[in-house]
Design a protein around this motif. Sequence first.
Motif, PDB file in Angstrom:
ATOM      1  N   ASN A 272       5.622   6.685   3.435  1.00 47.03           N
ATOM      2  CA  ASN A 272       5.644   7.101   4.831  1.00 47.03           C
ATOM      3  C   ASN A 272       7.071   7.219   5.353  1.00 47.03           C
ATOM      4  N   ASP A 273       7.999   6.495   4.731  1.00 44.91           N
ATOM      5  CA  ASP A 273       9.414   6.593   5.100  1.00 44.91           C
ATOM      6  C   ASP A 273      10.253   6.442   3.837  1.00 44.91           C
ATOM      7  N   SER A 274      10.903   5.306   3.621  1.00 47.42           N
ATOM      8  CA  SER A 274      11.685   5.085   2.399  1.00 47.42           C
ATOM      9  C   SER A 274      10.818   4.390   1.347  1.00 47.42           C
ATOM     10  N   LEU A 275      11.289   4.426   0.101  1.00 48.02           N
ATOM     11  CA  LEU A 275      10.582   3.733  -0.975  1.00 48.02           C
ATOM     12  C   LEU A 275      10.525   2.238  -0.700  1.00 48.02           C
ATOM     13  N   PHE A 276      11.617   1.684  -0.206  1.00 47.04           N
ATOM     14  CA  PHE A 276      11.665   0.239   0.015  1.00 47.04           C
ATOM     15  C   PHE A 276      10.647  -0.188   1.070  1.00 47.04           C
ATOM     16  N   LEU A 277      10.635   0.478   2.212  1.00 55.44           N
ATOM     17  CA  LEU A 277       9.716   0.091   3.288  1.00 55.44           C
ATOM     18  C   LEU A 277       8.267   0.352   2.897  1.00 55.44           C
TER      19      LEU A 277
ATOM     20  N   GLY B 126       2.810  -4.349  -0.393  1.00 51.82           N
ATOM     21  CA  GLY B 126       2.744  -5.718  -0.920  1.00 51.82           C
ATOM     22  C   GLY B 126       3.638  -5.975  -2.119  1.00 51.82           C
ATOM     23  N   LEU B 127       4.543  -5.052  -2.432  1.00 52.78           N
ATOM     24  CA  LEU B 127       5.458  -5.245  -3.564  1.00 52.78           C
ATOM     25  C   LEU B 127       6.658  -6.092  -3.140  1.00 52.78           C
ATOM     26  N   SER B 128       7.133  -6.915  -4.081  1.00 56.91           N
ATOM     27  CA  SER B 128       8.335  -7.700  -3.825  1.00 56.91           C
ATOM     28  C   SER B 128       9.579  -6.820  -3.993  1.00 56.91           C
ATOM     29  N   ASP B 129      10.719  -7.326  -3.533  1.00 60.74           N
ATOM     30  CA  ASP B 129      11.961  -6.570  -3.677  1.00 60.74           C
ATOM     31  C   ASP B 129      12.245  -6.261  -5.144  1.00 60.74           C
TER      32      ASP B 129
END
Length: 523
Positions: free
Chosen positions: A241-246, A252-255
Amino acid sequence: MLRTDYKPQSIRQSGQLLQRHSSRGFRWAFTGTIIGILLVILSFNSGSLADSHASQLSTEKNKISAEPAQQQLSADKAKASIKKLPRMNIELPPDTDGRLSQDQTDIADEYENAFPRRALPLSIETSLYDESADDENPNTLTAVTVQAGDSLARIFQKQSIPARDLQNIMSLGKPVKALTKMMPGTVIEFVRDRQNTLIQIRYPLDETDTLIIDKKASGYHSKIDQVKVETELVSVNGVINDSLFLSGKAAGLSDNLIMQLAGIFGWDIDFVLDIRKGDRFTVVYEKRYAAGEFLGNGAIVAAEFVNQGKSFRAVQFVDDKGNRNYFTPEGYSMRKAFLRAPLNFLYVSSGFKRKRFHPILKRVKAHRGIDYRAPKGTPVYAAGDGKVIRSGYNKYNGNYVFIKHGEKYVTKYLHFSRRKVRTGQRVKQGQTIGYVGMTGLAEAPHLHYEFLVNGVHRNPRTVKLPQARPIDKKHRTLFTASTRSLIARLDLEDRIYLAQLDRINRQQAALSNSEISPKSAPQ
């Protein structure tokens, strides 16, 4: 008539008295003789018995005195000695209630005096008796938390452990190298025995491995104690919906898992410039447990990313040597010869252009690379395996590094704040070669990156990279067998997602139809 046998009365009385005395003396003499005879007989019998007992006693004493005082009797000799002793069974009448009569007591005492008891020395090895069994835990454990600035030598000194022990431990070499790089907050344990002597050191290397150093008779020895880890496979689906990280955090993925996902597909997708809203991803990863406790997330074993309608899939494969790599379902390595972008950047501040107005020189000139904007100090990686042909500084490029990859390709990296490689050094893909800066002709921290093919500059974002290498033929059968279930799971997750998406679309369509009602008929 005169009697001739007449005697005066006094004479007659004396004779009677003498006669009585003579008779009494005879009786005493006879009694004494009988008593004497009996005494001789008794003396002879008792003498014989005493001689017999004395002879036996003397023989036994000679046996005892013949043995050295310090010699311990073995079990076999003790049994032989017991067999030589005369046995004496004393049977008690049934009406004695377990008590000896006086005669039996006398005989027993006489036997005891004739054959005195003596203690047999016993030899019990000390190893058979463990004094530690008296205590539940004879050893003591001391846990020390490593502080900033601590070294193993300093910790040993605080624990009053001799420097000689430290030297012997460090002489073990590579197995104990981790002790030279202890991180603050790590707990190191020391085990001592009753004499306060160091017998063991425990140092955790990670969540599952612990370095154990034991002190034995031959010196110190090291080993790695590994906890058995169980894994569970978990699937996660998400939509960009925006960036891969967000978007990854929302799913529910960790960093760490998000970084793994970007690393797997980083050769094919530029996650800053290429992704679009509506792209989707599926991640199958491991959850790790030990003794029923959750340790943390493991590695991604399978993943799919759909970018602008094109699907990219990857599965993890572990070969017979334990090497882990990611491949396409067809067996081609996800790891290309070059990285699309050699760093994690914020955005592209200037693209590849034949004509560009230079902000510092104030004139138009070709911009034959890409400027990646990133914070100062961001690591920059080698785009591929190669050899550093130049590492230096000038007033235009600032700190720069040029790398040659075979005979055909060259990559250039400019404006480093600091270089980490030297000319002539060989580097591996992904190795840090410097850090983002703004040295030379630069207005802000960024990396200027160039890609040359046969000496001609090409756009790093669009240049066709060399074909990925396929899996080794000797591993093909193992690869197919070990990845079949992972590919099937990706297929299942894809069908589930499409079914859910279809249901959502039908529900939205039905809702839209219900909101559009026909107008009432005209009057």
